[in-house]
Design a protein around this motif. Structure first.
Motif, PDB file in Angstrom:
ATOM      1  N   ALA A  91      14.496  -7.843   0.128  1.00 52.66           N
ATOM      2  CA  ALA A  91      13.926  -8.382   1.362  1.00 52.66           C
ATOM      3  C   ALA A  91      13.686  -7.262   2.378  1.00 52.66           C
ATOM      4  N   HIS A  92      14.566  -6.274   2.381  1.00 57.37           N
ATOM      5  CA  HIS A  92      14.392  -5.118   3.263  1.00 57.37           C
ATOM      6  C   HIS A  92      13.112  -4.360   2.881  1.00 57.37           C
ATOM      7  N   GLU A  93      12.898  -4.172   1.594  1.00 52.80           N
ATOM      8  CA  GLU A  93      11.692  -3.469   1.147  1.00 52.80           C
ATOM      9  C   GLU A  93      10.440  -4.288   1.465  1.00 52.80           C
ATOM     10  N   PHE A 131      13.227   6.822  -2.756  1.00 49.00           N
ATOM     11  CA  PHE A 131      14.538   6.309  -3.135  1.00 49.00           C
ATOM     12  C   PHE A 131      15.273   5.828  -1.898  1.00 49.00           C
ATOM     13  N   ARG A 132      16.074   4.786  -2.054  1.00 50.06           N
ATOM     14  CA  ARG A 132      16.974   4.357  -0.977  1.00 50.06           C
ATOM     15  C   ARG A 132      18.338   4.952  -1.267  1.00 50.06           C
ATOM     16  N   ASN A 133      19.016   5.422  -0.252  1.00 44.38           N
ATOM     17  CA  ASN A 133      20.319   6.083  -0.433  1.00 44.38           C
ATOM     18  C   ASN A 133      20.213   7.245  -1.395  1.00 44.38           C
ATOM     19  N   GLU A 165      12.133   1.518  12.377  1.00 45.85           N
ATOM     20  CA  GLU A 165      11.667   0.753  11.213  1.00 45.85           C
ATOM     21  C   GLU A 165      12.824   0.303  10.316  1.00 45.85           C
ATOM     22  N   GLU A 166      13.814   1.162  10.128  1.00 46.58           N
ATOM     23  CA  GLU A 166      14.950   0.765   9.282  1.00 46.58           C
ATOM     24  C   GLU A 166      15.665  -0.466   9.848  1.00 46.58           C
ATOM     25  N   LYS A 167      15.948  -0.400  11.158  1.00 47.93           N
ATOM     26  CA  LYS A 167      16.649  -1.530  11.786  1.00 47.93           C
ATOM     27  C   LYS A 167      15.783  -2.782  11.735  1.00 47.93           C
ATOM     28  N   GLY A 212      10.225  -6.045   4.018  1.00 44.88           N
ATOM     29  CA  GLY A 212      10.085  -5.726   5.438  1.00 44.88           C
ATOM     30  C   GLY A 212       9.218  -4.491   5.653  1.00 44.88           C
ATOM     31  N   HIS A 213       9.470  -3.442   4.874  1.00 43.87           N
ATOM     32  CA  HIS A 213       8.635  -2.237   5.010  1.00 43.87           C
ATOM     33  C   HIS A 213       7.166  -2.555   4.732  1.00 43.87           C
ATOM     34  N   LEU A 214       6.931  -3.337   3.685  1.00 44.46           N
ATOM     35  CA  LEU A 214       5.538  -3.657   3.326  1.00 44.46           C
ATOM     36  C   LEU A 214       4.841  -4.439   4.437  1.00 44.46           C
TER      37      LEU A 214
HETATM   38 ZN   LIG Z   1      14.262   0.989   4.575  1.00 47.33          ZN
END
Ligand SMILES: [Zn+2]
Length: 355
Positions: free
Chosen positions: A201-203, A73-75, A219-221, A205-207
């Motif tokens: 788009a952030h997710e 989950f995010r947040n 990684e978050e930044k 990014g993780h992929l």
């Molecule tokens: Zn993230």
């Protein structure tokens, strides 16, 4: 089998055992026993349960063929356990409906998610992140223009996106997980489009970046940076804002937001990342946004929320070719049969509500 399905539908609809008992006039004890498989409901009870839960009776007998795994989950902090359950149950239900369509339209080769070869193997700097974002855009043939619908774009490249209705009191930004080999991202349907798009788009990014970042890069930044770079690539930012600015009119950012579906706040970070604004000016700019309350509520029109069209299109495609019947189509679309028939007649109640 009925037990698990019943529990899933109940959680998805947001009912406690007691609330469902009151709705259906079946005791909470009995419902609990059905869910644990200690008792089997008769057809009359099943019908009442299905009506209250907004599912068809067939739903209780459907075998789950797909499982959401590795969920993050995010947040998460602000979500209650009950809300998490509701969201997961809804995502699971929508995944199963997608799976049913996948059995009719097997995903093609190009619809399998893969990290493009042009993405740098090691990400050492902001420049590498910019490069990674451009590499994905190129591999997906998106050019440099604004991306109109991110949900359908992701779906076309093998990322399953679930837009789940807002449930509960607290904020739910999104979640990421997997169903078999397929990455799954869920976003809340209630958010403005620019926020959903940034989450998606952030997710992405993780992929793309996971496991490629050198030590010292957070990684978050990095995923925040990637999100901005993917939605508004470097060249376009320079073209839109110029190379170097002393200040930016808020209205410019508002117009760019409407064009690219990237928030005004995110545009200021693009300007900072690419050296259009220096650090001091960017700091001052944020002070200015805060003073007007624009850091929390951005001025100007709301950017339209993201929606998936692919799923619906495929259901009608299958219907047109007689690959499935009307009642199955209605079940997949989560609507009563009368509504499906109205939609086939081009008298969809949802279209009328949009006008
Ligand atoms: Zn993230």
């Amino acid at each position: 089998m009925i037990g698990d399905r019943l529990k899933q539908a109940r959680q998805s609809a947001g009912f406690s055992l007691r609330a469902l008992a009151e709705q259906t006039d079946v005791s909470a004890m009995a419902i609990s026993k059905y869910e644990r498989g200690e008792m089997t409901p008769g057809s009359d009870v099943l019908l009442r349960l299905s009506k209250s839960l907004g599912v068809r009776v067939e739903y209780f007998f459907r075998q789950a063929t797909v499982r959401l795994e590795a969920v993050e989950f995010r947040n998460r902090a602000s979500l209650s356990k009950a809300d998490e359950c509701r969201i997961l149950a809804d995502v699971q239900d929508r995944l199963e409906r997608w799976q049913a369509l996948d059995e009719i339209f097997p995903p093609s080769e190009e619809m399998c998610f893969a990290i493009p070869d042009q993405v740098p193997k090691k990400i050492r700097s902001g420049d590498d992140i910019e490069q990674a974002a451009i590499a994905v855009r190129e591999a997906w043939e998106l050019g440099h223009n604004p991306i109109p619908g991110l949900v359908d774009t992701f779906e076309e490249h093998g990322i399953r996106v679930i837009v789940t209705p807002y449930i509960g009191e607290e904020s739910f930004d999104g979640l990421a997980g997997r169903a078999g080999d397929m990455p799954v991202i869920a976003v809340g349907s209630h958010w403005p489009g620019d926020r959903q798009r940034f989450t998606l788009a952030h997710e992405l990014g993780h992929l793309i970046l996971h496991g490629r970042l050198v030590d010292g890069l957070d990684e978050e930044k990095a995923c925040h940076h990637f999100a901005g770079a993917f939605l508004a690539p470097k060249d376009i930012v320079i073209e839109s804002l110029g190379r170097k600015r002393r200040w930016i009119e808020p209205r410019e950012l508002m117009l760019l937001k409407q064009e690219f579906g990237l928030s005004m706040a995110a545009w200021t970070f693009r300007a900072l990342e690419l050296g259009v604004l220096d650090k001091t000016t960017h700091g001052k700019y944020w002070g200015y946004l805060r003073k007007h309350g624009w850091d929390k509520n951005e001025p100007g029109p709301r950017y339209r929320s993201e929606a998936s069209h692919l799923f619906e299109k495929r259901v009608y495609h299958a219907l047109a070719e007689d690959w499935l019947g009307e009642s199955r189509a209605a079940e997949l679309l989560g609507m009563p049969l009368v509504e499906l028939r109205a939609c086939r007649n081009m008298e969809c109640p949802a279209d009328a509500a949009d006008q």
